[in-house]
Structure formats: C-alpha cells, structure tokens
Design a protein around this motif. Structure first.
Motif: not given
Lengths: 131, 463
Positions: B285-303
């Motif tokens: 909800m704080e994002l101002k920049y566009s979300f990068v696809r690569w981040d979604s992978l990093s998020i998944y693996y961090t979780m």
C-alpha cells in the motif's frame, strides 16, 4: 563392505566427526560437544574427512549436505559402502525438499536436522544416537 | 567533507576557465597598450626593464581596475585582478614552453630516439600496471588475512552464547570482550558472524543474537550505512536491520521502499516483510514505484525460507498497480486461499486481459467449481488467451451440461480452442470420444487430426 570402524573402547571419550564448511556452525557444535564430554574432529569438506574416517575409529558422523569438493550425500554413501554400515550418521541442511531428505535416509543417514535449529536440540539428538 | 571537496574542485575549475576567457581579454587590453607605447619609444635594442615604467603606458589605474567585473564581483579590488593576471601568465608560459619543447624534439632528434623513448614509456607503463596489481593484491591479501583472523577470534568468543545454559556472568564477559572491538572493520565482522548465527540457529540462540546486536550498539552501524551509504551499503544496512533488528526499525525501513535505486527498494521490501511478519504485505500500500516481477519471486522465497505466514490478500486485489494485482493472484493460488474466491472472481471483469487470465488460472487452482457459469458467460467476449485458460479450467469442472458448450467450441473455435475442446471432450469418459467421432462426421473429417493426436498414447504428456 569395509571394516566396521565403530569405537568400541568404552574407557575413552566417544569421538564425533563434524564435517561442515561453515566455520561458525562447526565451532558452535564443537564447543558444545566438547563441553558434553565428547572428543570432536572437525573437517571442512568430505574429502578431508574421508582421510580421517578411513584410518580412525569414530562414534558419530555429523555432516552438512552442501559442501565444496565432496558433498554430504557422497560422503554418507562412501562411509556406508566403505567404512561402516552401522555407525550413526546425522545430516544437517537448510533444504526443505522432500526428495533430498528422503534420499538422505535411503543412502544411510540415521537422522536429519534442518537449519535453522535450536542449538540445544542437537545435543539431545546426539545423546539419543550415541548416548 | 565529500561534498565540500567536490565544491572546492568545481570552484577551482571555474577560476581557471574564468581566468582563461575573461581575464584573457583584460590582458589583451594591457598588452595592446604596452605595445602601442613601445612603438612610440624608439630603441635599437630592448631597453632595460625600468625604461618601460618611464613611458606613459595606458595601463588602467587601480580605481578603474576596481570598477571592472572580476571573479569576486565588481570592485573586488586590484588584488584579485592581479591574481588572475598571474594565473593567466602562468598558463600561457606553460603552453609556450610545451610547444617549444615539442618543436625542439620533433626537429632535433632521430626516429631511433623516438622508438627508444616509446619503448621506455611502454616498459614503464607495464611496470606501473604490474606494481599497482602487486600492491592491490598485497593489500587485498592482508585484509583477507586480517578478516579471517578476527573472524576466527570472534567466533571463538561468541560460540558459547548460542546455548541456553549460559549464565549471566559468562554472558556479561562475552559482551565485555566484544565491546573491546572498536574499529568499524571489526564491528562489521561481528555483524556478519551474528547474521550467520541467526541463519543457522533458532529459538533461544536467535533471540540472544538480536539482544547482542542491540547491546553492542551495532544497530547504529547499520543505521549509519542506511543513512549515509551508497546504494550497496544501504542494501547491506537494510538486510542487517532485518535479520538482527527489532520491529521498531520498520518505520526506518519504510522510508526506503520508494528509494531511487531498484536494489535498495527490493531489499527494503524484504526487510519490511522480515520485521513485520504479522502484516508482511503492508508495504504494497506504500508503493509509489511500479512493482517489479523479479520482486515477487524474492518475496515468495523470503516467505518460504523464513517461514512467514501468508497474510490475507483479497482486500488488496483492487490495487492500482497491474504487477501487484498479478502477484497477489499468484500468491492466492500458491497458498490456496479459498476465502479470497469472491474477490478473485471480480478480477474476471478487470480491464486488463493479463489480470483476467491470471484470475482464471487462480480460480482453476482453487478448484471453485461454482465459478464455471460466470466463466462460460464471459467466454464469447473474452480475448484469445483468456478463452484458452477458461477451456483448460473446464477440465476440473466439466459436467454433462457443459457438453454443448464444448461442442460449440469444436465447431466454431480457433485452432487452439478446437485443440483444447477436443482434449476436454476426449477425457470426459468414453462418451466424449464417441461424441468426438460423431462431431468429426458432422464437420466432414475436419477434427480427425485432433482426435488422433489426443488418442495417441505417445502424446499423453501433451494431451
């Protein structure tokens, strides 16, 4: 099947061999096991450990799975085929993959512990294996 | 300090350029005046220096000089004017000397001399490169040896700290010993060791590591990196805070979720998740920049690797960023959040076809069969990729009343649609296959090739 190298001398300290490339983890384990009254030998990879394991007796082998030169699975297989079929072996790894864990037990590991783990938990498991 | 140096350097460059361009004009004026006076005084040979001063030279007086614009502003004084003149004189004389030197060597020496000179320069060049490599290697080795030595020393001290049975007196002793490491290099080694400990140990040991990080004031080192470092140091600082810090640092990390640098943003997002495991997706909800696809992978693996529980995501599916919507749909699918099905179904009406396609895939993964009616109703108005996904989803929901819908696709669909529809019908019990051959007769053998393909045992994995 090679000669059984399990330590049968009850008067001496039991020997635990740790094969781990992470110096912090191996040191923390070594500290605790020495405190618990075991004799500890530490090696950075499987190749180094084999030299010792082939010519000395030991009571427990604790090995990481992912290491340079010779990984934990290869080491377990080598120990089971050439050194001892009965000595307890414990594998340590951060992997959660069921295939890998299943394979470790298939090739002859007696126990498996997933990183991160409670430092105290390891002592309990060791005592269960060679207590 | 760095900024001051930069300003000072720029100022110096400006003075030189100013003196060359503006001071040059003034010098020309003075020179012209001297020359004109010289012409009036007739000498057979150069007069002594003092004679010039006897001549009436049209050198501007001090008052006039002060009125001229100078580097220091109008009327800054004859002192600054003189400084500029001497600076310009110096540059001019250096250039003159250089050109006369070039003239001299280009006319006065043989080709062999130049070749020898070139060879010497070449060897000197190689020698200097070799010296630089050797020195850097030596410095690097020294640094590595120092780090190894210190790391071993610190590990030796810290080892007992990971166990539960350490008494307060021993713990205080460890803290006191570690407090003696004052240099930033040593503190960094301690931080690295603690992070490694945090990765390997959980429970009491992990809590103690965080406490040690605070007691040794190492969080200040990480915060300093975040505030004053370049992008790399900022990323490292964020990671350290995430692993060793407490939840209170979340507000500090939030400031970097919209950092200029992509790596810092990614690191801030992952750190945010690690510090706020109750609401790990709050950053969205704080994002101002566009979300990068690569981040979604990093998020998944961090979780995955840190055992972070997935939060409820349905309420965020109306996010303005397309990539965020796609990411949430995938996460709902991975974590099988059936309670989000109503919000996911709403995404079937999203204006973006990618979102609609992902919504169909998610609903298929959730195996929510009631959505079949809505999908079938949407089919005709949908674009090609979404249509295919709808047909693939029917596999899970197919019933007798869907046969006419699928047969319609076989009759009127595109190549891919016909292929998917034939697969569907073929797998729908023995009746499906018989029905397919009847359809083939009706369509004058046009789908025989599809039926043969699906029926071929070697194509089992494709079908």
């Amino acid at each position: 099947m090679g000669m059984n190298k399990v330590n049968l001398d009850l008067s001496s300290k039991k020997t635990i061999v740790i094969v781990e490339d992470n110096d912090l983890l191996s040191k923390v384990l070594e500290y605790r096991m020495e405190k618990d009254g075991f004799q500890v030998e530490v090696f950075n990879n499987g190749e180094e450990a084999i030299e010792f394991l082939s010519s000395n007796s030991f009571d427990l082998l604790i090995t990481d799975l992912y290491m340079p030169f010779m990984n934990g699975s290869e080491l377990i297989k080598y120990v089971r085929d050439n050194i001892s079929a009965t000595v307890p072996i414990m594998a340590i790894s951060s992997t959660h993959e069921e295939d890998v864990i299943g394979n470790i037990f298939n090739i002859g590991a007696n126990d498996f512990i997933v990183k991160p783990f409670r430092a105290g938990e390891l002592s309990v498991r060791i005592k269960r294996l060679i207590g | 300090m760095k900024k001051f140096r930069c300003v000072f350097l720029k100022g110096g460059i400006f003075v030189v350029i100013y003196s060359l361009f503006f001071g040059w004009g003034q010098i020309q004026e003075i020179q012209a005046a001297v020359n004109s006076t010289k012409a009036e005084c007739v000498f057979l040979e150069d007069p002594p220096a003092e004679v010039y001063f006897d001549c009436e030279v049209a050198i501007p007086d001090v008052a006039e000089m002060e009125a001229r614009p100078t580097l220091l502003g109008v009327g800054a004084g004859a002192g600054s004017y003189g400084l500029i003149i001497s600076l310009v004189d110096f540059v001019r004389s250096a250039l003159t000397d250089f050109f006369s030197f070039v003239d001299k060597i280009s006319l006065g020496y043989s080709l062999l001399f130049y070749l020898a000179l070139f060879a010497i320069f070449f060897l000197l060049n190689i020698a200097s490169v070799v010296i630089v490599i050797v020195i850097s290697n030596w410095i690097f080795n020294r640094r590595e040896i120092y780090q190894k030595y210190k790391r071993k020393e610190i590990i030796e001290i810290v080892s007992p700290y990971f166990y539960d049975d350490l008494d307060d007196h021993e713990a205080a002793g460890i803290v006191e010993t570690l407090n003696q490491y004052k240099s930033s290099k040593d503190k960094q080694i301690i931080i690295d060791v603690l992070i490694e400990g945090k990765r390997n140990f959980t429970g009491e040991g992990s809590i103690k590591i965080k406490a040690l990080y605070q007691v040794l004031q190492l969080h200040k080192v990480s915060l300093r990196k975040i505030k004053y470092g370049n992008w790399y140091r900022r990323s490292v600082g964020l990671r350290e805070l995430a692993f060793l810090g407490k939840r209170a640092y979340k507000t500090e990390i939030e400031n970097y979720i919209n950092d200029n640098h992509q790596y810092v943003r990614t690191e801030a997002i992952l750190s945010y998740m690690l510090l706020d495991d109750k609401n790990p997706f709050g950053f969205l909800m704080e994002l101002k920049y566009s979300f990068v696809r690569w981040d979604s992978l990093s998020i998944y693996y961090t979780m995955y690797f840190n055992g972070i529980e997935p939060p409820a995501m349905a309420h965020m599916l109306n996010h303005s960023d397309l990539q965020v919507r796609l990411f949430l749909l995938r996460m709902i699918s991975i974590y099988n959040q059936l309670d989000a099905v109503r919000e996911v179904a709403k995404c079937l009406l999203d204006e973006n076809p990618e979102v609609r396609q992902e919504a169909v895939i998610t609903l298929r993964a959730l195996e929510y069969y009631r959505i079949k009616v809505l999908m079938k109703n949407r089919y005709v108005d949908e674009c090609h990729p979404v249509r295919l996904e709808i047909l693939r989803s029917m596999k899970h929901f197919i019933e007798d009343d869907d046969i006419s819908f699928i047969e319609e696709r076989v009759r009127k669909g595109s190549f891919d649609e016909v292929f998917e529809a034939v697969k569907l019908l073929y797998k729908f019990s023995g009746y499906g296959e018989r029905r397919l051959w009847l359809l083939d007769e009706e369509l004058e053998g046009r789908i025989a090739i599809f039926i043969k393909h699906v029926a071929e045992p070697r194509n089992k994995h494709v079908a």
